[in-house]
Design an enzyme around this catalytic site. Structure first.
Site, short mmCIF file in Angstrom:
data_model
loop_
_atom_site.label_atom_id
_atom_site.label_comp_id
_atom_site.label_asym_id
_atom_site.label_seq_id
_atom_site.Cartn_x
_atom_site.Cartn_y
_atom_site.Cartn_z
N THR A 166 0.88 -1.17 0.00
CA THR A 166 0.00 0.00 0.00
C THR A 166 0.92 1.21 0.00
OG1 THR A 166 -1.68 -1.12 1.33
CG2 THR A 166 -1.68 1.27 1.46
N ASP A 197 -7.98 -1.93 5.22
CA ASP A 197 -8.03 -0.76 6.09
C ASP A 197 -7.89 0.54 5.32
OD1 ASP A 197 -5.42 -1.62 5.43
OD2 ASP A 197 -4.57 -0.44 7.07
N GLY A 220 -4.73 -5.34 6.56
CA GLY A 220 -5.78 -4.36 6.82
C GLY A 220 -6.83 -4.84 7.80
N1 ASP Z 1 -3.24 -2.72 4.07
C1 ASP Z 1 -3.51 -3.25 2.77
C2 ASP Z 1 -4.79 -4.01 2.81
O1 ASP Z 1 -5.03 -4.71 3.79
C3 ASP Z 1 -2.46 -4.15 2.22
C4 ASP Z 1 -1.05 -3.90 2.62
O2 ASP Z 1 -0.69 -2.80 2.96
O3 ASP Z 1 -0.24 -4.85 2.62
O4 ASP Z 1 -5.52 -3.97 1.84
#
Ligand code: ASP
Length: 311
Positions: A166, A197, A220
């Site tokens: 992300t 998230d 997330g």
């Molecule tokens: N936080 C992101 C999600 O859960 C993915 C990541 O940052 O690895 O979609």
């Protein structure tokens, strides 16, 4: 004036700083920086070139928050548009809503004049196909859309150490205003319609001029359950230092139970313009650049151990 970002923000941070130097707002800087990451086909975790869901569809999530007004906008599970951060900003500015998902988000993007585009690159399609075919019989893969049960395949294919990513940007402008933005293609090979998230204000993104801002990358589902970004900012409000607030927000994740627990990373900025970042993995870095610096600095995140578990 300062811009703080996750390490993959390197392709956009100088532009974001330039926006601040030219008198742009923190919201302008965050959007400009993130757009360049979204356009980077080599980043398989954000925007164009992002890895798809289990059905091979690229579904994007993004959010933006203005720490001066506490206004925010977000889109989730958006298909067919390369710049979800800009569409999230339009949600914030044009609608009485905060979060649009799926077909409604795409409809709004078209209404606001954004150009639709095929988002699955040949490279992302190749990796998706290889990954799934490693586990699936060929006849099942050939009829993926008709499968009544995808849940076991999602669990098999989704590798918590490798499938995520992300981009986070936080900026503070000449007026001291803070904004925070997050954009992602989410977990690779996720169940269709799964939101992480990143589009959830309070989970992956929170900004409040009076205290500071925080944004997350990592699993997330964990940041949603612990309201991680908002928790860090709330700990600042309660009088903790930035180091204490970040450590406490990470420690909250250690209280989560269940079978699926993985990594978490946070970047943060306090109202005095002091950056910090935290990770549940050792040796992870983040970047920041003040307006009087010629290039960004890469700094080590504070390591805070949390348990991991899968399946
Ligand atoms: N936080 C992101 C999600 O859960 C993915 C990541 O940052 O690895 O979609």
């Amino acid at each position: 004036m300062i811009v703080v970002a996750s390490s993959n923000g390197i392709v956009g941070i100088q532009t974001a700083v330039q926006v601040l130097r030219a008198g742009g707002t923190a919201v302008d800087a965050v959007e400009a920086g993130i757009r360049l990451v979204e356009a980077n086909p080599d980043d398989h975790t954000v925007g164009y070139g992002g890895y798809p869901n289990i059905l091979g569809q690229v579904e994007l999530d993004a959010s933006i928050m203005n720490g001066r007004t506490l206004e925010s906008g977000a889109v989730a599970a958006l298909q067919g548009y390369p710049h979800p951060i800009s569409i999230a900003r339009k949600v914030m500015e044009e609608l009485p809503h905060v979060l649009l998902a799926g077909a409604g988000a795409a409809r709004f993007a078209a209404e606001m004049g954004f150009t639709a585009q095929e988002m699955l690159t040949p490279e992302a399609q190749r990796v998706w196909q290889e990954r799934l075919q490693r586990h699936m019989p060929p006849e099942l893969f050939a009829n993926l859309h008709a499968q009544p049960a995808l849940r076991d395949w999602v669990r098999l294919a989704t590798d918590p150490e490798r499938a995520g990513g992300t981009v986070n940007f936080i900026a503070q402008d000449a007026h001291g205003d803070i904004a925070c933005g997050v954009s992602t293609s989410g977990w690779a090979w996720k169940y269709p319609g799964r939101l992480g998230d990143s589009p959830i204000i309070g989970a992956g993104n929170y900004a409040d001029n009076r205290y500071g801002a925080a944004a997350c990358t990592g699993m997330g589902e964990m940041a949603i359950r612990a309201a991680t970004a908002r928790s860090l900012v709330l700990y600042l409000k309660m009088g903790m230092t930035l180091a204490e607030a970040g450590t406490e927000a990470m420690r909250d994740l250690a209280d989560l139970h269940g079978r699926f627990l993985s990594v978490m990373n946070i970047i943060a900025l306090d109202r005095h313009g002091q950056p910090a970042a935290f990770s549940s993995q050792q040796g992870k870095t983040y970047i920041y650049q003040r307006a009087d610096m010629v290039e960004p600095i890469e700094a080590l995140r504070t390591f805070v151990a949390i348990p991991t578990r899968w399946g």
